[in-house]
Structures are given as C-alpha cells and as structure tokens.
Design an enzyme around this catalytic site. Structure first.
Site, mmCIF file in Angstrom:
data_model
loop_
_atom_site.group_PDB
_atom_site.id
_atom_site.type_symbol
_atom_site.label_atom_id
_atom_site.label_comp_id
_atom_site.label_asym_id
_atom_site.label_seq_id
_atom_site.Cartn_x
_atom_site.Cartn_y
_atom_site.Cartn_z
ATOM 1 N N LYS C 46 8.978 22.746 44.719
ATOM 2 C CA LYS C 46 9.826 22.227 43.639
ATOM 3 C C LYS C 46 10.915 23.245 43.310
ATOM 4 C CE LYS C 46 11.203 19.691 40.245
ATOM 5 N NZ LYS C 46 11.889 18.423 40.544
ATOM 6 N N ASN C 70 14.398 9.063 40.233
ATOM 7 C CA ASN C 70 13.767 10.084 39.422
ATOM 8 C C ASN C 70 14.812 10.907 38.702
ATOM 9 O OD1 ASN C 70 13.803 13.175 40.170
ATOM 10 N ND2 ASN C 70 13.976 12.043 42.107
ATOM 11 N N ASN C 100 12.827 26.073 47.465
ATOM 12 C CA ASN C 100 14.017 25.373 46.982
ATOM 13 C C ASN C 100 14.413 26.012 45.664
ATOM 14 O OD1 ASN C 100 15.207 22.962 45.276
ATOM 15 N ND2 ASN C 100 15.343 22.272 47.392
ATOM 16 N N CYS C 130 22.969 20.153 41.531
ATOM 17 C CA CYS C 130 22.842 20.210 40.072
ATOM 18 C C CYS C 130 24.169 20.570 39.429
ATOM 19 C CB CYS C 130 21.777 21.211 39.674
ATOM 20 S SG CYS C 130 21.311 22.328 40.989
ATOM 21 N N GLY C 244 15.257 11.878 54.038
ATOM 22 C CA GLY C 244 15.656 10.628 53.415
ATOM 23 C C GLY C 244 14.896 9.433 53.948
ATOM 24 N N GLY C 245 13.870 9.027 53.212
ATOM 25 C CA GLY C 245 13.187 7.789 53.545
ATOM 26 C C GLY C 245 12.233 7.848 54.714
#
Ligand SMILES: Cc1cc2nc3c(=O)[nH]c(=O)nc-3n(C[C@H](O)[C@H](O)[C@H](O)COP(=O)(O)OP(=O)(O)OC[C@H]3O[C@@H](n4cnc5c(N)ncnc54)[C@H](O)[C@@H]3O)c2cc1C
Ligand SMILES: Cc1cc2nc3c(=O)[nH]c(=O)nc-3n(C[C@H](O)[C@H](O)[C@H](O)COP(=O)(O)OP(=O)(O)OC[C@H]3O[C@@H](n4cnc5c(N)ncnc54)[C@H](O)[C@@H]3O)c2cc1C
Ligand SMILES: Cc1cc2nc3c(=O)[nH]c(=O)nc-3n(C[C@H](O)[C@H](O)[C@H](O)COP(=O)(O)O)c2cc1C
Ligand SMILES: Cc1cc2nc3c(=O)[nH]c(=O)nc-3n(C[C@H](O)[C@H](O)[C@H](O)COP(=O)(O)O)c2cc1C
Ligand code: FES
Ligand code: FES
Lengths: 264, 304, 304, 264
Positions: C46, C70, C100, C130, C244-245
């Site tokens: 995270k 989210n 990360n 961000c 991604g996915g």
C-alpha cells in the site's frame, strides 16, 4: 424475442444442441438465416454483453420449436451450455438473407466442423424440393463429427473426413469433394474460411454455382454497426462492401474476396 | 406521450430525452423493422463526412468485459448520399434527427456543417474525436486550440441549427474542452465518446482489431462518463447530453443527477434493440412514482 | 520453482512476474493466512507516505460493471511505522518487496525515497497519481514537467534501489509521461493506475463515495491498460510492469504481448485471493504447452 | 473455499435461506463471524465482480452444513437466489471477530430486518450457555418477519414489531425494548444503523453492555483494502479507525462513533 428452452443437449464435450420454442420465430425463419442469442440469463448482468450469432439448424412448424447446434468457444457459448430445460432465453428474430433453394437437382453440401449447423435445415428443405443430396462433412477429429444420425435420414449420401483419420477418411473434406464435383449441379458450404475458399475455387474451376455461409463477428446483427463487413465483387468486378448480417450470411462463393474475410 | 419526459434542448422540443447514439443506430432505418422509431426522443445518426468513407479493414469489433471495442473507421455514405438516400425516409418518423458529423480537416468540418445546416434535420453533433490528417493525426478533440477552431468556424457558417459538440474522454482535463467548446459557440455538449482501448488475441498474437486500437464503450466506461458529465456540469452553462454505458432507466437517472439534460444510448442497442423503448417506459413510471413533474428537475441534482 | 517464469527486472531477480498491486494487498501480511506469500513473484505494498495518513471518510468503495471504484485516500501507517512494524514480518517471506510511495509535495516524495532506499526492500514504486497540495492539487502524474521533477529528484537521492514510476492513465498522451519518466532516470514504468470515475446512488442522490470521485479498476479497464502498455512499449526502452484488470493467465499473456516485462494483479485479489497463485500455475503450464522457454520471450510480441 | 448448495429456499419475495455444506468452514466458524460469498457461478464472468459479505446464520457441526439468511438487494443477491441445490459455490473462510458469549445471563437480542441473520447462531450458542434470551425483532412490515419458527425453539421470549403494524406491535423495536431494558444483563444487536445507534444509546443510558454487528461495504474482507473503516473511541476516548472486516464486524456499541458509519 423470448423463447423457452425445450432441450439443451450435450452432444459431447465440444458440441451442444439447444431446442427453443417460439412460434413467431419459426413462422418467419428462412433456411440459411441466423439469430442473435443473448447468452446470459439475467439482464442485470453486463458480462458478456453482446448477443451471439448462431445459424438456424432446424425448425418444426408444428410445434413452434427451432434449434441451434453450437460449439463451446468462449464465455457466451459456455454460458449457453448452462441453460436448463424450461429457462427463458432471449434472441432476435431470424436475420439475414437465405440460401437459394434448388429443385430436383444434384446438390452437394460441404460442412466443416460447426459449419454443419445451418446445413441441416438446408438439407431438409432441399429434400422437400426433391434434390439428390450428398453431404461432405469434415472435422478435425472424431469429436467434430456430430449429428450424423439426423443427416442420414435426410440426405442420400454422406462422406466423412477427419484430419487425423479418427472417423471417416483421413484428410480434408475437399479431397473427396473435388473428385466428385462433376456430379453436382449446385454446391452449398459452411465452415472455416480456408475450407470455404477451397470449396469455392473448386466450384469456380468446374463451373458450378456455390453458396457459402460466412461467420463474421457481429454486434448488432441488423446492419447498423458496420462491424461485419465482407468484401465481394459486384457484377462489374468492382470490390464492394456487404454487411454479413443483412446482405449475408449467404454469399455467392465466386464473388467473395477471401482475403477480406477475417473469421476462421 | 407523457409530459414528464418532454424536454427542450437548445430550442428543440424532444418528446423524451432518450436519443440513440451515433454509430450504434446506423441511419436509424436499420432499426425500423425492429422497434417503433416514433417512440424515440431522437436519433443521432452514424457520423457523416463530406465524402463517402469505406472505413477500416476487418475485424472491426470485439467484446470486452462489460463493454466492446470498435474501430469501424467512421464508415459512412457521405453527406450528399445521406441527404438524398437516408434523410427523406428517416424524416417520415416522428422523432428528432441529430446528424453526427466529422471531417479530416477543418475545411471538411465547415463544409459538412454548412450543408447540413440547410437541411431538414434538428441538430448537428460534431464528433471531434477523429484525427486531423492535416495536423499529423492529432485529434481535434485532444487539443483545446483545435477544438476552439473547429467549433468556432463551424458555428460561424451555421445559421439555423443548434450545434452539439461531442467530447473525447481521452484527455487529461475534460473541463478545459467543455469550456473551450462553450466559448467557441457550442449550444450543447455531448459526452462521452469512446475510451481508446486495445485487445490482443493470445492465440494468434494479433490485435483483435485490424486498426490495432479501438473505442471502448458499454457499461464498463459508465463511471468515467458520469465523472466527466459531473465535471462538465460544474464548469459550463450549456446543456450536456450524457453518454456512456446506459443500459437501464437507472443509468439515465444517474446521468441526470450528474448533470445531464438528455442522454444517448449506444452499445445497449446491440444488446437488445428494445432497450431505449424500455427505458422510456420505465422512466415514465419512475417519475410518476417519485412525483417528479419533469425529468429536467433532476439535472445536476446530485447531493454533495 | 520453474525457470520459465524467472525474470530479472532492473537487476532484481523475481521467481515469477506476478506481483500483487499496491493498495489491493495491504502490507502483504493481511493475506499471509490465506495464501502462501512465498509463491508470489513480488508484493507491491500500500502506498507509503512520510507521515501516517488516515484516508478519506467512508464510504470508500463501490462496485461497478466488471470493476470497482475506490477512494481510500491513500491511508497508510507512514514510512517509519512501515519500516518498524510491517517490513520485518514481511521480509520473512521469500518474495520481492516493492514499496509503493507518494507525497503531497515534492519534498515528501524525496524524503520517503531517501529513507526507503536505505532499507531492506527490493524496489521502490513511485505513485504519481496523487494531487500535489503545493501546486493546487494538480497531480504529479498529469503534468510532464512535474513528472520529470519528481522522478529526477527522487532518483538523485536513491543510491541502491531501482525506481519504478507508476503512471496515471488519466492523461491525453501516456507516451509523453513514459518518455519523461525515462529521461528523468526511472528504471521501469508501471501502468496503469486507476481511471478517474464516479457513481451516484439514485435512491439517496449522493455519490457512492464520500470523496465524490474515485479510481476505477478491474477487468472493465483492461482494454485501456493494454493500449497504454502497447503505446509505452513502442516509446520507451525501460521495462514496463503491466497493470489493469488481470484476472487470469490469459490476461497476463495479453499484457506481455502488448509490451509488459512483469505484471501486477490488483482487484482480482478481492475477487479471490488465490488468483495470483492460480495464475502462476497456469502460466507455467501455458509456457510448457507452448514450448516457451521463458515468459520474457513474449514481451512486445504482438504481431501487427 | 468451495461448498455445495444443500438448499436455497425462498422464504418470501424478499428473503432467501441458503444452506451450504463445507466441513472445514463449519469447524472454523465462530458466532458473529461472516463470510464473503461469490455470487456468480462462473469465474469467466466479470460482472458482478466482488464477493458479498453475509453473516453466518447457523452451523451444524455434525453434517458440516452452515447457512446464510439473505435479503434480495441488488445483482449479487439476485444471482445468489438462482443457485440450485447441488451447485458449487465459492466463499472465504469465516472472517472477522465474534460475539462475546455470556453464560447464565439474562440477555436481549435486538434484530432489525435482515439483521436477524447472525442472531440465530448467537441465540443457539447463548442457549447452550444457559442464558435466558429475549428476542426483539423489528421489521418494516410482515414480510420482514422471517425465521420466527426457528427462533421459537431457541429463545425464551419473542417480541415482534413492525412499522406498519402488519405483524406484532406497531412501532419501532426500540419501543418495547426500552421498557424492559432493566431485565437484561447484556444486549446484542444487528440491523439498520439507526436502530443500532438507538439500541446502543438505550444500553449506555441504563449501563448495559451492548455488542453491535456492523455492515460496511467490503472489497477484500481481509483487512487489506481499507474500504470498510469504522471509527470508534478507544479507552482514552480518542477516535481510532477499525476495519469492520477484521476488528469487526462486532463492536462495543458504546464505543462506535455513529456518524462515521455509512451503511444503512
Ligand atoms: C452468421 C453466423 C452464424 C453462426 N452459426 C453458428 C452455429 O450455428 N453454431 C456455432 O456454434 N457457432 C456459430 N457461429 C459462431 C458463433 O457465433 C461463435 O462461436 C460464438 O459467438 C462464440 O461466442 P463465445 O462467447 O463462446 O466466444 P468468445 O470468443 O468469448 O466471443 C467473443 C466475441 O467474439 C465473437 N465470436 C467468437 N467466435 C466467433 C465466430 N466464429 N464467428 C462470429 N463471431 C464470433 C462472439 O460473438 C463475441 O462477440 C456463427 C456465427 C455467425 C456470424
Ligand atoms: C459483515 C456483514 C454481514 C452481512 N450479513 C448479511 C446477512 O446475513 N444477510 C444479508 O442479507 N445481508 C447481509 N449483509 C449485507 C449484504 O452484504 C448486502 O446486502 C449484499 O452485499 C448486497 O449485494 P447485492 O449485490 O445484492 O447489492 P448491490 O447493491 O448490487 O451491491 C453492490 C455493492 O454494494 C455492497 N453492498 C450492498 N448493500 C450492502 C450492505 N447492506 N452491506 C454491505 N455491503 C453492501 C455489495 O457487497 C456490493 O459490493 C452483510 C454485510 C456485512 C458487511
Ligand atoms: C460501433 C460503434 C460506432 C460508433 N460510431 C460513432 C460515430 O460515428 N460518431 C460518434 O460520435 N460516436 C460513435 N460511437 C460512440 C457512441 O456514439 C457513444 O459515444 C459510445 O459508444 C459510448 O456510449 P455507450 O457506452 O452507450 O455505447 C460509436 C460507438 C460504437 C460502439
Ligand atoms: C482499493 C484500491 C487501493 C489502491 N491503492 C493504491 C495505492 O495506494 N497506490 C497505487 O499506486 N495504486 C493503488 N491502487 C491501484 C492498483 O494498484 C492498480 O493500479 C489498479 O487497481 C489497476 O489494477 P487492477 O485492475 O488489477 O485492480 C489501488 C487500487 C484499489 C482497487
Ligand atoms: S453486425 Fe452490425 S452491421 Fe452487421
Ligand atoms: S473489506 Fe478490505 S479492509 Fe475490510
């Protein structure tokens, strides 16, 4: 349209046969046409999203039943195979053009794998029109040779080939076909692109008329999205665009520009 | 016909705010045998260009999770044949006709706008998601200066019809493009067009689309579309037509709350051509049950 | 352990290219009772910041068609507690640890990078999606100049660890950002982060997320991710981690063909924590059946 | 984990009851825990995508059966309701903390609507621990009052209320509960947020301990995504964050900061 699943029979690990009841559909259905089937049972689910195209395999005017013969390929057909007897199923009306029906002719039907599906409805119709019918049926392997018992009652002769020789003659379906091409007045074919192309060339070379049924990926099935274009030559030899879903799926095999056809 | 769904968009009266989205409904006529076109609020036809366009090679479409990719390549009959061959038949139906249009260069945009502005259509919708061949393929819709240019210049030659500008979602900041289009004279914004995507067939190792990339549409993109309509609503004063993944009346309400004044239904037409009609019926019912006199009352009413 | 899945990414040896994606796998330890962490190629933890962050008010998540939104708000324990409380336990597992990280200002990014560079971790992954509070909320990842600044300055203070830069997909041209990051010294790129989306509850008329908008992830965005990895691969030379996915080994192959040298699995961890392990097994099998000696042979092998 | 659907019973238009067999699950299950259930039957379908959380309603250690009682809300629960007997179903192990089990006490269980679900497993356990149990069960309307026959065999007294008076007393479940609060040593509650808050206040005011079971939207259920935060006061009165899926779903009702709880 909405119909009821009368039967959804597993023929083997690869092929299923679904009978659906809907009188209105059956009344409209023409030989060679297809329908777009919604493979998910609940409309609040968005995956898969598009309907799937399938050829009309058989119709029964009395009961209002029609059928599709389908091969398990991906999620749509996997889901279809889970439909239980009695479930409701959603689909379009019969779509596309249809085969030209010959009368009292010697005809050959050449089917490759699942391409056999629309040929059954065709065979029955041709028989009603007093044609003498030979079915050439090619598959990769034994598992791909389905529905023979049904065909036996309708056609006059059946020639089976498999690539691996596990059923019928070993080789391509075009091998026996080319040998007998002179016997036929008219040829109908459905299956993988390579086969359709080969059959068409054989027919062209020997001056026989050939109708091919093409599979293109489809979104709308109604001619609106322009996702299913097939390039053909017009009477002057110019390359023109046809929508497989409206001006097809049946094309004159001698007119199709085969390089443009992308579905296997 | 219900009062609760009647809307006025840039002076044009729609019987309801459900418009079928460009490229998913052909020239309208393809659906005429399948649904009652008279029930639709409007039809946005396949993007029209100055000359006929043959589109991309096949394959052109592929399904993805809760969506689809397309690279039709803007195939269309060209403005002249559209007016001659399609429009008269389409005009027989009691629904509003929006003509989606585009060009490969600024001059083409202007010319198509000029021609269509004189015709019996209700609105023009400018698609700026297409690459400009003159400027080396940069899309009109991803450079604010080019967006201004093309909107301003088309608007200048249009004397009669309202101009809707359809924005591309493939930008860092959609608000900039909404603002620029508004300043350049757009009468309304429609958003969104498709997201640029790609899918590869792992068996053949080839892209599923001959064009390599294509536009992603369907429910998969709805959250992006809702976000952009919301951002636009806070930024501009002209009305917004919400587009992206609408499958049911609930999605329509969601777009309204985010800021839409009308909506377009796209991919859903492939899933079931009846969906727009079902949505209209269900919306009617929803508004009645919730004592909402007109759907317009919901525009931008998300509670933050 | 299979040779066919071993990869070397910026000098770090991974036993396989399956990394769990940041924010979807906590600090790794949360999954320790549910799957065998030793089987994973790596874990991206995270997003860590200089100080502890409490995140956004609830609600923070919502499901959408084939995806989810989210807006966790980058909640994390801060770099100090991460090193003290999480890292030692995590290091007991035989898997690579990618940290990360992010900051609200350039200085924070640099400080976190400096601290982590000295710790027992394998790689740093910079999240530039961000908003920068100093520059009025413009994200570091949507302005090429800022991307350059932050990558260049972090890289300058890093002596030991490779730096992966994770790109935001919410930009007009991802290639620009890949190029800039590469020029600024990034050792690898990871792509993509979430697409900005929004969903509204039509019953309450409120956004489903307290933060109004949130990040869209899951299979819904895969076509956008594949397209961006493909575009990046054509543009830059440093390796790309595809994200991604991803739900199955087929998706991994697709990312490889598009240009990935490793992948991250995100939302799928919620769907079933076993998915990364299943993917590893299935990949092994796929490579064997297809006589592919090492998965790296597939990178960028889409046939155009 | 994978289990087999033993029964999937429609109780009425709104509520279903599913019994699943999985011995391993049952052995681990603690009272008050929940599980994340995959509501789609086929993993090649991506909509819906996330698992759904449900309280453990009952377990049978002998047969290895456990059950969930669920209300139809959206697509996940609609899909769940279509599972047939004998189908396979996927789910997580038992998750979260559990109720504190009192012995030989007078306890009240206060359930609102579907909040009744985890209270059944709780009631059975408390009975085994020789508690005297009163169940307060409130619903909007008659349709919400399910499972009474099951509870009757386990609890000593049942008080039913409905908002519209269609079953039991008319009014809120807190109306009769507040009158009798002095009878109880310990209170457990599950249901809509407003009710949980009211029950907690009543308990705080009369000095009774109260445990509440909270519903927050969840993605992982394992403490990793931080999507399910609940704000509570710690022993020093400071506001701290708890993950509903790991440090919950059971909380001390006197510690929850109710404004932070977002699920109804
Ligand atoms: C006119 C027509 C008639 C057909 N008749 C039959 C038939 O009778 N029996 C039968 O088994 N199959 C038939 N097909 C092929 C059938 O449509 C596909 O096998 C089916 O759509 C696969 O769906 P899927 O979800 O299982 O596969 P997926 O690969 O998951 O499907 C993904 C997408 O690709 C499309 N697609 C995949 N394969 C094909 C294909 N071969 N042709 C066209 N689209 C495809 C799907 O429709 C879907 O949109 C026909 C196709 C056409 C166009
Ligand atoms: C710990 C816990 C225990 C629960 N126990 C039960 C139970 O025993 N019986 C029961 O019927 N319901 C229970 N719920 C609520 C249940 O999870 C939701 O009703 C269900 O997820 C709705 O899914 P859906 O797809 O039908 O609704 P949708 O609204 O379509 O779901 C969309 C998303 O929202 C989430 N969601 C919707 N409603 C709720 C809710 N009330 N709480 C949490 N997430 C929600 C879904 O999980 C999904 O991610 C519990 C929830 C939690 C957190
Ligand atoms: C097959 C197809 C063709 C399209 N063609 C056009 C077009 O010509 N002009 C245009 O502005 N948008 C076009 N679009 C975009 C749609 O009008 C719409 O903006 C987009 O599909 C999102 O809506 P949806 O999710 O409801 O489909 C097309 C979309 C699809 C799927
Ligand atoms: C709940 C959640 C939290 C996330 N938090 C972070 C984060 O802290 N840092 C980051 O770089 N990406 C974060 N992401 C993005 C993921 O790492 C990943 O890029 C994205 O979800 C796309 O992958 P997926 O479709 O496999 O989920 C988060 C995603 C989710 C769903
Ligand atoms: S499938 Fe849409 S035009 Fe043929
Ligand atoms: S649901 Fe993911 S932390 Fe609780």
């Amino acid at each position: 349209m909405i119909g009821t699943v009368v039967e959804n029979i597993k023929l083997n690990d690869k092929y299923y046969y679904m009978i659906i009841n809907n009188k209105e559909f059956v009344e409209k259905a023409k030989v060679g046409q297809f329908l777009m089937v919604q493979s998910k049972e609940y409309d609040y689910i968005n995956d898969p999203i598009l309907r799937r195209p399938f050829g009309i395999c058989d119709v029964d005017y009395d009961s209002g039943d029609f059928s599709i013969l389908y091969m398990i390929v991906g999620k749509g057909t996997m889901l279809l195979s889970t439909f239980k007897k009695g479930s409701k199923i959603e689909f379009s009306p019969p779509l596309g053009n249809s085969f030209t029906i010959q009368s009292k002719k010697n005809v050959a039907l050449v089917g490759g794998g699942i391409g056999i599906a629309p040929l059954y409805f065709l065979a029955k119709t041709l028989k009603d029109n007093n044609c003498k019918i030979t079915l050439y049926f090619g598959g990769q392997s034994e598992i791909d040779i389905v529905f023979l018992d049904k065909f036996e009652k309708v056609v006059d002769e059946i020639v089976v080939t498999t690539n691996d020789g596990s059923k019928g003659m070993k080789g391509l379906v075009t091998d026996p076909f080319i040998k007998n091409i002179d016997h036929y007045d008219y040829v109908y074919t459905c299956g993988p692109k390579k086969m359709l192309e080969a059959v068409s060339r054989i027919c062209i070379d020997s001056g026989r008329a050939v109708e091919v049924s093409l599979d293109e990926r489809m979104a709308c099935g109604l001619g609106a999205c322009l996702g299913c274009i097939v390039y053909v030559k017009d009477d002057d030899g110019n390359e023109i665009q046809k929508r497989c879903c409206v001006e097809g799926p049946i094309f004159d095999g001698s007119k199709v520009i085969w390089e443009s056809v992308c579905r296997g | 016909m219900s009062e609760s769904l009647k809307i006025n968009l840039c002076g044009v009266e729609f019987k309801n705010p459900i418009i079928t989205a460009s490229g998913t409904f052909g020239y309208g006529l393809e659906y005429a045998n399948h649904i009652d076109l008279n029930k639709l609020g409007g039809i946005s036809v396949k993007g029209i260009s100055l000359k006929e366009v043959k589109g991309n090679p096949m394959p052109r479409i592929m399904e993805t999770s809760a969506g689809m990719l397309n690279a039709i390549g803007l195939q269309n009959v060209g403005v002249e044949r559209f007016i001659k061959e399609k429009l008269p038949a389409l005009r027989k139906y009691d629904t509003k006709i929006i003509v989606n249009f585009w060009g490969k260069m600024l001059e083409e945009y202007i010319e198509v706008a000029r021609v269509l502005d004189e015709e019996d259509v209700d609105m023009l919708e400018m698609n700026i998601s297409c690459p400009n061949i003159k400027e080396g393929g940069i899309a009109f819709g991803t450079d604010p200066k080019m967006t201004y240019e093309v909107v301003y210049n088309c608007k200048k030659v249009m004397k009669n019809k309202p101009l809707v500008v359809k924005l591309s979602p493939n930008v860092t900041n959609i608000k900039v493009f909404g603002k620029v289009a508004e300043e350049a004279g757009a009468d309304a914004i429609s958003a969104i067009n498709t997201l640029l995507g790609m899918a590869i067939n792992i068996n053949t190792r080839k892209p599923f689309l001959s064009n390599i990339t294509g536009g992603l549409s369907g429910p998969a993109i709805k959250p992006v579309a809702i976000r952009m309509v919301y951002e636009l609503y806070k930024t501009i004063k002209i009305p917004i037509i919400g587009i992206g993944g609408i499958m049911s009346y609930r999605d329509v309400i969601e777009f309204y709350l985010a800021g839409a004044s009308a909506v377009q239904v796209g991919t859903a037409n492939f899933v079931d051509p009846e969906i727009p009609i079902k949505i209209i019926d269900e919306l009617n019912n929803y508004l009645k049950c919730n004592n909402i006199r007109n759907i317009s009352e919901l525009t931008g009413k998300v509670e933050i």
